[in-house]
Every structure is written in C-alpha cells, then in structure tokens.
Design a protein around this motif. Structure first.
Motif, PDB file in Angstrom:
ATOM      1  N   UNK A  85       0.185  -1.349  -0.129  1.00 31.86           N
ATOM      2  CA  UNK A  85       0.153   0.173  -0.088  1.00 31.86           C
ATOM      3  C   UNK A  85       0.823   1.364  -0.031  1.00 31.86           C
ATOM      4  N   UNK A  86       1.663   0.990   0.765  1.00 29.89           N
ATOM      5  CA  UNK A  86       2.517   1.966   0.772  1.00 29.89           C
ATOM      6  C   UNK A  86       3.569   2.131  -0.545  1.00 29.89           C
ATOM      7  N   UNK A  87       3.737   1.664  -1.842  1.00 30.32           N
ATOM      8  CA  UNK A  87       4.345   1.466  -2.243  1.00 30.32           C
ATOM      9  C   UNK A  87       6.290   1.467  -2.726  1.00 30.32           C
ATOM     10  N   UNK A  88       6.087   0.784  -2.060  1.00 33.13           N
ATOM     11  CA  UNK A  88       7.762   1.262  -1.813  1.00 33.13           C
ATOM     12  C   UNK A  88       8.377  -0.017  -2.868  1.00 33.13           C
ATOM     13  N   UNK A  89       9.530   0.821  -3.360  1.00 32.46           N
ATOM     14  CA  UNK A  89      10.573   0.045  -3.909  1.00 32.46           C
ATOM     15  C   UNK A  89      10.832  -1.444  -4.664  1.00 32.46           C
ATOM     16  N   UNK A  90      10.985  -1.923  -3.432  1.00 27.84           N
ATOM     17  CA  UNK A  90      11.141  -3.480  -2.827  1.00 27.84           C
ATOM     18  C   UNK A  90      10.963  -3.790  -1.924  1.00 27.84           C
ATOM     19  N   UNK A  91      11.325  -5.419  -2.455  1.00 22.13           N
ATOM     20  CA  UNK A  91      10.730  -5.914  -0.488  1.00 22.13           C
ATOM     21  C   UNK A  91      12.486  -6.894  -0.161  1.00 22.13           C
TER      22      UNK A  91
END
Length: 329
Positions: A85-91
């Motif tokens: 939901x936070x639209x991070x760039x990678x996990x």
C-alpha cells in the motif's frame, strides 16, 4: 538531497543525507524506499539487519525502527500489505512459510514491487514467478558439512551406533533440507547412527525443556543435532542441567556470541555450521537496490557459502568473538 527510507515490517527506516552520486541505481528517482521483513528476533536476524544497515550506509545514514514477523504468517501478510500500500520500490523478506507466505509475496510482485528473499523463501515454482532473487546458502550442503564433521567425531570416539536427538525447525523448508543433508553427511562414515527423537526446538526458551525431556527419556543419548541456533543453545543447556557433560555432545547451527563461547569451551559443543548473517544482509540489500532499478537478475540464487567451526580450532573461534564484540553475529 536524497532520502532513503527502509520500511521494516510496517515501520519506517528514515533518514536523509547528501547524495554521493547522481541518481545511483534508481536513475532519476529522488527517493528509494525498500521494505524489510525479518522472520524472527533471534541472533541471525540481528546480523542480517546490521548487514543491511552497513550496505545502505553507502547511500545515506538511516535509523531502523522495525519489527519482525515472529514466525507468524498472518503478521507477515499484514506487514507485506502495508508495504504494498505504501508503494515501496522493493521488499526484502525471509518468508515464514513456503506456502502460506506465497499470496502476500505474489501480491507484491503483481503490484510491480520486486521481492528479494533471504535465508527462507516460498516454494520453488512460485518463487520463480514472484521473487526477483534469493540470497541463499544451500541448506542441504549446510547440513551435510555438519553431518560429515559429526561423523569424524563419532569415528574418533569409536562410536559406531550413536544415539542422536534432533531439535528441528521443520516449519520452514530450509530446515528440512538442512536435516536431510546432516543425515546424509553422517551416514557416509557412520551408517549405524540411530535417531531416537526429532522434535521442534527452534526457540531456546521453548526448546530447553524439550531437550531436557529427551535426555530423561534417553539417558544414554550421545548427541543433539540442532538445526537452528535456538536449538543449539537449548541442547547445551540441557546437557548441563541434566549432568551429561562429557557424555552427550551437541552439533549446532547458526553462530551467536554464546555459541562461539561454547565452542571455545569445547566440552559440549563440538561443531557449528553458520551462514554469515551480515553477508546475507549486505547481499540482500544490494539485490533489492538492483531490483528497484528495473535490472534483470542473471542468477536467481545469490549464493552464500556456509562456514564450519569446530571446537578443536579455538583460535578461529576466539577470533570470531573478537570480530563480533558488539554481540551481533
């Protein structure tokens, strides 16, 4: 100015610093945001965390405010949803389950967020579809090297039918492979080994009474094989409290300061196999950074070689303690 934020299981790692380059791996993006999920809070993951921080320091100073999944797939799923939901760039994640973790990782991938696994991951077929890369020390090789060392010990002691109890962590697939490797490695030189117990023992507080009860039920026990670090410490404690020092030994996995001290002592713990946690963290961060730039991964598995430590090599064990004076493996 460029700010790098690492989101660790729903909390934000945030800090800002002067950019050392002109856009870095993320091209024209001014901000890189990478989610990090830890499987639990045992020593290995503290080392991974430090490795991530050290690698990320090349981009910016940062502060870790995170939490971990605590081996709970529901918590992991919730954290993953927050990151998506936070639209991070990678996990970056160490999956709780080969199957139960799949929907959350698939959701991230379908949202266009590359996922990097380390240490544990989802099943192979789904990993190839939804995971960008996997930082991994081959668990079978990991276990086999320790099994071979255990075989050398029993052979030197002229014990051809040792009674062995396993403290397992079978809730993750990696541990099953470690155990399979250990058995195969030991069988090469000691085919008569007898496994008298195989019980869960991954967390030291829960595993210690389990190990003590195993000794009570098997008073002639020759050894514990601990598949994870918590089991290693539990086996050592049980041997001590049940007055089996000099009679029952331990072959363990995953280095910590207490485990290194037990190796230096050498009376109970005879060998330890370890994946250098900080190296894992460093490689995972570098992979996430590369993935966030849209780069392709030429090799799905990003290998890390396991390291075998033995009680006979006190100099190496003492060196390890010196190099990890901060207590982080």
């Amino acid at each position: 100015m460029r700010c790098i934020a690492l989101l660790a299981v729903g909390a934000v790692l945030a800090a800002c610093g002067q950019s050392a380059g002109s856009g870095g791996a993320s091209g024209t993006k001014e901000q890189l945001r990478v989610g990090v999920i830890y499987l639990d809070s045992q020593g290995f993951y503290a080392g991974v965390k430090k490795g991530i921080e050290t690698a990320a320091a090349q981009d910016s100073q940062l502060k870790l405010l995170g939490n971990n999944a605590q081996g709970d797939a529901a918590k992991e799923s919730s954290f993953m949803s927050t990151l998506v939901a936070s639209n991070v760039d990678a996990i970056i994640t160490s999956a709780v389950s080969a199957t139960a973790s799949t929907p959350a990782i698939a959701a991230a991938s379908k949202a266009g967020i590359p996922v990097v696994c380390y240490n544990t991951c989802i099943n192979d077929a789904d990993a190839k579809k939804y995971v960008w890369g996997y930082v991994l020390s081959d668990p079978y090789v990991f276990g086999k090297k320790l099994g071979e060392q255990a075989g050398k010990y029993f052979t030197s002691q002229k014990i051809d039918k040792p009674k062995i109890a396993i403290l397992n962590c079978d809730f993750v697939e990696v541990c099953k492979e470690r155990k399979r490797g250990f058995k195969d490695g030991l069988a090469e030189s000691v085919p008569g080994a007898q496994y008298v117990a195989d019980q869960e023992g991954a967390v030291v507080d829960k595993a210690t009474p389990v190990a003590e009860n195993i000794i009570t039920a098997n008073p002639e026990l020759d050894a514990f094989y601990a598949v994870a670090g918590g089991g290693t410490l539990a086996g050592i404690k049980a041997v001590t409290t049940r007055s089996r020092v000099g009679k029952t030994v331990v072959f363990g996995s995953d280095m910590t300061v207490d485990i290194a001290k037990a190796l230096v002592d050498g009376s109970i713990l005879k060998a330890e196999i370890d994946v250098p946690a900080q190296t894992v963290g460093k490689l995972a961060y570098e992979a996430a950074r590369k993935a966030s730039s849209g780069a392709k991964n030429d090799s799905f598995v990003i290998p890390v070689d396991p390291i075998l430590y033995t009680a006979d090599d006190k100099a190496t064990n003492e060196k390890w303690l010196t190099e990890h004076a901060d207590g982080i493996p």
